[in-house]
Motif scaffolding. Structure first.
Motif, PDB file in Angstrom:
ATOM      1  N   ALA A 158       0.834  -1.203   0.000  1.00  0.00           N
ATOM      2  CA  ALA A 158       0.000   0.000   0.000  1.00  0.00           C
ATOM      3  C   ALA A 158       0.870   1.255   0.000  1.00  0.00           C
ATOM      4  CB  ALA A 158      -0.927  -0.009   1.213  1.00  0.00           C
ATOM      5  N   ASP A 159       1.971   1.225   0.756  1.00  0.00           N
ATOM      6  CA  ASP A 159       2.881   2.385   0.779  1.00  0.00           C
ATOM      7  C   ASP A 159       3.493   2.620  -0.595  1.00  0.00           C
ATOM      8  OD1 ASP A 159       2.499   2.730   3.533  1.00  0.00           O
ATOM      9  OD2 ASP A 159       4.118   1.326   4.020  1.00  0.00           O
ATOM     10  N   VAL A 160       3.926   1.540  -1.246  1.00  0.00           N
ATOM     11  CA  VAL A 160       4.540   1.662  -2.561  1.00  0.00           C
ATOM     12  C   VAL A 160       3.521   2.149  -3.587  1.00  0.00           C
ATOM     13  CG1 VAL A 160       5.686   0.397  -4.423  1.00  0.00           C
ATOM     14  CG2 VAL A 160       6.280  -0.088  -2.044  1.00  0.00           C
ATOM     15  N   GLU A 161       2.315   1.613  -3.531  1.00  0.00           N
ATOM     16  CA  GLU A 161       1.276   2.043  -4.474  1.00  0.00           C
ATOM     17  C   GLU A 161       0.959   3.524  -4.296  1.00  0.00           C
ATOM     18  OE1 GLU A 161      -1.112  -2.214  -5.002  1.00  0.00           O
ATOM     19  OE2 GLU A 161      -1.764  -0.755  -3.483  1.00  0.00           O
ATOM     20  N   ALA A 162       0.901   4.003  -3.057  1.00  0.00           N
ATOM     21  CA  ALA A 162       0.628   5.420  -2.812  1.00  0.00           C
ATOM     22  C   ALA A 162       1.747   6.292  -3.373  1.00  0.00           C
ATOM     23  CB  ALA A 162       0.457   5.663  -1.316  1.00  0.00           C
ATOM     24  N   ALA A 163       3.010   5.871  -3.171  1.00  0.00           N
ATOM     25  CA  ALA A 163       4.148   6.637  -3.693  1.00  0.00           C
ATOM     26  C   ALA A 163       4.137   6.658  -5.218  1.00  0.00           C
ATOM     27  CB  ALA A 163       5.454   6.051  -3.174  1.00  0.00           C
ATOM     28  N   CYS A 164       3.761   5.544  -5.828  1.00  0.00           N
ATOM     29  CA  CYS A 164       3.691   5.483  -7.291  1.00  0.00           C
ATOM     30  C   CYS A 164       2.603   6.415  -7.826  1.00  0.00           C
ATOM     31  CB  CYS A 164       3.428   4.053  -7.750  1.00  0.00           C
ATOM     32  SG  CYS A 164       4.857   2.946  -7.611  1.00  0.00           S
ATOM     33  N   ARG A 165       1.457   6.395  -7.184  1.00  0.00           N
ATOM     34  CA  ARG A 165       0.371   7.273  -7.649  1.00  0.00           C
ATOM     35  C   ARG A 165       0.773   8.734  -7.525  1.00  0.00           C
ATOM     36  NH1 ARG A 165      -2.895   3.221  -5.177  1.00  0.00           N
ATOM     37  NH2 ARG A 165      -2.885   4.376  -3.194  1.00  0.00           N
ATOM     38  N   ALA A 166       1.456   9.093  -6.441  1.00  0.00           N
ATOM     39  CA  ALA A 166       1.899  10.478  -6.259  1.00  0.00           C
ATOM     40  C   ALA A 166       2.894  10.896  -7.334  1.00  0.00           C
ATOM     41  CB  ALA A 166       2.518  10.653  -4.872  1.00  0.00           C
ATOM     42  N   ALA A 167       3.661   9.920  -7.854  1.00  0.00           N
ATOM     43  CA  ALA A 167       4.656  10.205  -8.895  1.00  0.00           C
ATOM     44  C   ALA A 167       4.092  10.036 -10.298  1.00  0.00           C
ATOM     45  CB  ALA A 167       5.869   9.295  -8.717  1.00  0.00           C
ATOM     46  N   GLY A 168       2.819   9.656 -10.398  1.00  0.00           N
ATOM     47  CA  GLY A 168       2.190   9.481 -11.710  1.00  0.00           C
ATOM     48  C   GLY A 168       2.527   8.174 -12.383  1.00  0.00           C
ATOM     49  N   LEU A 169       2.864   7.152 -11.607  1.00  0.00           N
ATOM     50  CA  LEU A 169       3.207   5.855 -12.162  1.00  0.00           C
ATOM     51  C   LEU A 169       2.161   4.813 -11.813  1.00  0.00           C
ATOM     52  CD1 LEU A 169       7.034   5.469 -11.412  1.00  0.00           C
ATOM     53  CD2 LEU A 169       5.990   5.822 -13.646  1.00  0.00           C
ATOM     54  N   ASP A 170       1.969   3.870 -12.716  1.00  0.00           N
ATOM     55  CA  ASP A 170       1.161   2.691 -12.425  1.00  0.00           C
ATOM     56  C   ASP A 170       2.070   1.718 -11.681  1.00  0.00           C
ATOM     57  OD1 ASP A 170       0.112   0.035 -12.601  1.00  0.00           O
ATOM     58  OD2 ASP A 170      -1.215   0.677 -14.226  1.00  0.00           O
ATOM     59  N   PRO A 171       1.776   1.387 -10.431  1.00  0.00           N
ATOM     60  CA  PRO A 171       2.692   0.550  -9.647  1.00  0.00           C
ATOM     61  C   PRO A 171       2.920  -0.834 -10.239  1.00  0.00           C
ATOM     62  CG  PRO A 171       0.600   0.848  -8.499  1.00  0.00           C
ATOM     63  CD  PRO A 171       0.602   1.794  -9.645  1.00  0.00           C
ATOM     64  N   ALA A 172       1.922  -1.381 -10.925  1.00  0.00           N
ATOM     65  CA  ALA A 172       2.089  -2.704 -11.525  1.00  0.00           C
ATOM     66  C   ALA A 172       2.846  -2.612 -12.844  1.00  0.00           C
ATOM     67  CB  ALA A 172       0.729  -3.363 -11.733  1.00  0.00           C
ATOM     68  N   ALA A 173       2.419  -1.709 -13.721  1.00  0.00           N
ATOM     69  CA  ALA A 173       3.043  -1.591 -15.039  1.00  0.00           C
ATOM     70  C   ALA A 173       4.505  -1.157 -14.950  1.00  0.00           C
ATOM     71  CB  ALA A 173       2.260  -0.613 -15.909  1.00  0.00           C
ATOM     72  N   SER A 174       4.856  -0.437 -13.893  1.00  0.00           N
ATOM     73  CA  SER A 174       6.233   0.040 -13.748  1.00  0.00           C
ATOM     74  C   SER A 174       7.107  -0.922 -12.958  1.00  0.00           C
ATOM     75  CB  SER A 174       6.239   1.419 -13.065  1.00  0.00           C
ATOM     76  OG  SER A 174       5.590   1.355 -11.808  1.00  0.00           O
ATOM     77  N   GLY A 175       6.547  -2.065 -12.558  1.00  0.00           N
ATOM     78  CA  GLY A 175       7.348  -3.096 -11.906  1.00  0.00           C
ATOM     79  C   GLY A 175       7.635  -2.849 -10.439  1.00  0.00           C
ATOM     80  N   TRP A 176       6.863  -1.982  -9.794  1.00  0.00           N
ATOM     81  CA  TRP A 176       7.105  -1.716  -8.379  1.00  0.00           C
ATOM     82  C   TRP A 176       6.413  -2.741  -7.480  1.00  0.00           C
ATOM     83  CZ3 TRP A 176      10.255   1.673  -5.791  1.00  0.00           C
ATOM     84  CH2 TRP A 176      10.908   2.624  -6.564  1.00  0.00           C
ATOM     85  N   THR A 177       5.275  -3.273  -7.915  1.00  0.00           N
ATOM     86  CA  THR A 177       4.534  -4.215  -7.055  1.00  0.00           C
ATOM     87  C   THR A 177       4.261  -5.556  -7.723  1.00  0.00           C
ATOM     88  OG1 THR A 177       2.428  -3.252  -7.786  1.00  0.00           O
ATOM     89  CG2 THR A 177       3.402  -2.363  -5.759  1.00  0.00           C
ATOM     90  N   THR A 178       4.551  -5.664  -9.001  1.00  0.00           N
ATOM     91  CA  THR A 178       4.414  -6.934  -9.715  1.00  0.00           C
ATOM     92  C   THR A 178       5.530  -7.010 -10.746  1.00  0.00           C
ATOM     93  OG1 THR A 178       2.996  -6.015 -11.473  1.00  0.00           O
ATOM     94  CG2 THR A 178       1.875  -6.905  -9.503  1.00  0.00           C
ATOM     95  N   PRO A 179       5.782  -8.173 -11.308  1.00  0.00           N
ATOM     96  CA  PRO A 179       6.763  -8.229 -12.397  1.00  0.00           C
ATOM     97  C   PRO A 179       6.347  -7.289 -13.522  1.00  0.00           C
ATOM     98  CG  PRO A 179       6.173 -10.437 -11.671  1.00  0.00           C
ATOM     99  CD  PRO A 179       5.223  -9.508 -10.986  1.00  0.00           C
ATOM    100  N   ALA A 180       7.295  -6.522 -14.033  1.00  0.00           N
ATOM    101  CA  ALA A 180       6.988  -5.586 -15.115  1.00  0.00           C
ATOM    102  C   ALA A 180       6.489  -6.348 -16.339  1.00  0.00           C
ATOM    103  CB  ALA A 180       8.221  -4.767 -15.477  1.00  0.00           C
ATOM    104  N   PRO A 181       5.491  -5.810 -17.051  1.00  0.00           N
ATOM    105  CA  PRO A 181       4.997  -6.493 -18.251  1.00  0.00           C
ATOM    106  C   PRO A 181       6.070  -6.544 -19.324  1.00  0.00           C
ATOM    107  CG  PRO A 181       4.089  -4.271 -18.088  1.00  0.00           C
ATOM    108  CD  PRO A 181       4.801  -4.524 -16.805  1.00  0.00           C
ATOM    109  N   PRO A 182       6.004  -7.523 -20.215  1.00  0.00           N
ATOM    110  CA  PRO A 182       7.030  -7.635 -21.263  1.00  0.00           C
ATOM    111  C   PRO A 182       7.031  -6.429 -22.192  1.00  0.00           C
ATOM    112  CG  PRO A 182       5.180  -9.115 -21.694  1.00  0.00           C
ATOM    113  CD  PRO A 182       4.964  -8.566 -20.325  1.00  0.00           C
ATOM    114  N   ARG A 183       8.220  -6.025 -22.612  1.00  0.00           N
ATOM    115  CA  ARG A 183       8.358  -4.927 -23.563  1.00  0.00           C
ATOM    116  C   ARG A 183       8.372  -5.488 -24.975  1.00  0.00           C
ATOM    117  NH1 ARG A 183      13.873  -2.632 -21.457  1.00  0.00           N
ATOM    118  NH2 ARG A 183      13.677  -1.270 -23.280  1.00  0.00           N
ATOM    119  N   ALA A 184       8.166  -4.612 -25.938  1.00  0.00           N
ATOM    120  CA  ALA A 184       8.183  -5.034 -27.336  1.00  0.00           C
ATOM    121  C   ALA A 184       9.567  -5.565 -27.694  1.00  0.00           C
ATOM    122  CB  ALA A 184       7.830  -3.861 -28.243  1.00  0.00           C
ATOM    123  N   THR A 185       9.600  -6.638 -28.459  1.00  0.00           N
ATOM    124  CA  THR A 185      10.872  -7.218 -28.892  1.00  0.00           C
ATOM    125  C   THR A 185      11.642  -6.199 -29.722  1.00  0.00           C
ATOM    126  OG1 THR A 185       9.917  -9.435 -28.915  1.00  0.00           O
ATOM    127  CG2 THR A 185      11.926  -9.094 -30.189  1.00  0.00           C
TER     128      THR A 185
END
Length: 466
Positions: free
Chosen positions: A377-404
């Motif tokens: 919850a702390d990490v998600e709040a910090a991500c939202r304050a910075a304008g980041l999606d906590p999951a998509a940016s790899g802070w709370t889940t594995p980052a999604p695969p990037r384009a080859t």
């Protein structure tokens, strides 16, 4: 053994050796072509040859960049000096810290020296103690031997730290691939070729640029991974690529083992970063200042973040991400060169949002040792304050695969600056250009000529004119 199998063995041995070195992807592609000779489709061969023709192994090929990471200097010089002084020799591996200490303890018996007592003021024997021990040495000769053993013990300690730092650097860019025994690596040629090429891509040097890094998983890596089948050694592949598609091929026991290994690296690298953290560093900018050992910090940060990503991937594969509800250590940011930070600012860019998240959270080493709390919850709040999606940016889940990524030849770099010609790159590096130091006087004219000739091809910050 037939010549064909002997040649393949030699190729696989070199590919295995490349794992803890810094071969360019082009050079690995040449070895892969030879290892898979006669087994490639026409398309696979064409794609690999596109990379191989840029190899420094070809006719007239050359790169000014080192094909290895710096290796710690062993204690051979200290061993030789101690051997002469004590008149004793013994079995010792000068590149092994423990062996150095054992050697020091062995030769130190003659003056009753032990590695745990090296303080020059507190631990030396006085005249009475030396006489009682039957030492026929003057005070000066005794002191010389004591100092020599202190230096040998100190060298062992320094060597242990430097070896540790290099191992973490290699883990940061290759995972645990370099620790796989040769026999297992060579037993699956397809998996081994993927691992060798993919890790070579991960080891590419950073360019001095406002753009992000290319995805190390490029079209050639994808081609080589596609060659692997259900019968391939996916445990070997997982040592280099800890992604959901690879982890799904492992058993629960294998995923648990990998989770434990990543957890160990996570804590160890965080501990080493804690020792090097300067409390007056601006966490909100992470800009290098005079006196910072940015190379060591950044290498350890790469190891930590790779371990954290691998740890999260294993937790996800095991359905255990709920553990982050109790404790979720954040990422650790690299130190950024001051001129690159200024360039970002001058072009309208701000601080990386990830740096804002890092600055808002407790240092990860404090979270890992329990002196501070950071939950999901702390990490998600910090991500939202910075304008980041906590999951998509790899802070709370594995980052999604990037384009080859599309393969592109490795640029010739001098301290991150792209130079058109490797010979000129060698000259500029030798002169100290782009290193932050004064250019060597005897090369100033040559350097100025090269810079006027346009040998630097990457964009560089334009300094304001007075």
């Amino acid at each position: 053994m037939s010549n064909g199998r002997k040649d393949l063995r030699e190729i696989m041995t070199e590919l295995h050796g490349s794992l803890d070195r810094r071969y360019r992807p082009e050079d690995v592609a040449v070895l892969v072509l030879r290892a898979l000779e006669g087994r490639l489709t026409r398309r696979e061969r064409v794609v690999l040859q596109r990379a191989a023709r840029h190899s420094s192994r070809g006719a007239g090929g050359f790169s000014s960049m080192s094909s290895d990471y710096a290796r710690p200097v062993g204690g051979a010089r200290q061993v030789a000096a101690a051997t002469r002084m004590f008149g004793q020799s013994g079995e010792v591996d000068p590149d092994d810290p423990e062996s150095l200490l054992e050697f020091a303890a062995t030769v130190g018996r003659s003056i009753e020296w032990v590695p745990s007592r090296t303080d020059f003021l507190a631990d030396r024997l006085n005249r009475e103690a030396r006489d009682a021990a039957g030492m026929d040495l003057s005070k000066r000769q005794y002191n010389r031997r004591f100092r020599m053993l202190r230096r040998l013990a100190a060298k062992a300690g320094t060597l242990a730290v430097e070896r540790d730092k290099r191992r973490l650097l290699i883990v940061g860019v290759t995972g645990f691939a370099a620790e796989v025994p040769l026999e297992r690596f060579a037993a699956d040629v397809d998996a081994a070729c993927f691992v060798a090429y993919y890790t070579a891509r991960r080891k590419l040097r950073r360019e001095f640029s406002l753009a992000g890094r290319d995805n190390p998983f490029d079209e050639i890596a994808a081609l080589l991974l596609d060659r692997c089948t259900s019968r391939s050694d996916w445990w070997l592949i997982a040592q280099a690529r800890t992604t959901p598609d690879v982890l799904a091929r492992l058993s629960e026991e294998e995923r648990g083992t990998l989770l434990g290994r990543w957890s160990s690296v996570l804590r160890h690298s965080a501990s080493m970063l804690r020792e090097r953290w300067r409390h007056d560093t601006d966490r909100e900018t992470m800009t290098v200042r005079r006196g910072d050992d940015s190379t060591t910090w950044n290498n350890l940060a790469v190891a930590y973040n790779a371990a954290r990503a691998g740890w999260l991937a294993c937790l996800s594969a095991m359905g255990a991400l709920e553990l982050l509800e109790a404790s979720c250590p954040g990422k650790i940011m690299r130190l950024m060169a001051a001129d690159l930070a200024a360039w970002h600012h001058a072009t309208g860019g701000g601080v990386d949002p990830n740096t804002k998240v890092w600055a808002a959270l407790p240092p990860p080493w404090e979270v890992l040792d329990g002196t501070a709390t950071s939950t999901r919850a702390d990490v998600e709040a910090a991500c939202r304050a910075a304008g980041l999606d906590p999951a998509a940016s790899g802070w709370t889940t594995p980052a999604p695969p990037r384009a080859t990524a599309v393969f592109r030849p490795t640029p010739e770099l001098v301290h991150g600056v792209t130079v058109a010609d490797p010979v000129w790159a060698a000259v500029l590096r030798r002169a100290g250009v782009f290193s932050g130091r004064q250019v060597k006087e005897d090369l100033v004219a040559e350097v100025e000529h090269g810079l006027r000739s346009g040998v630097v091809v990457s964009d560089l910050p334009v300094r304001d004119q007075p």
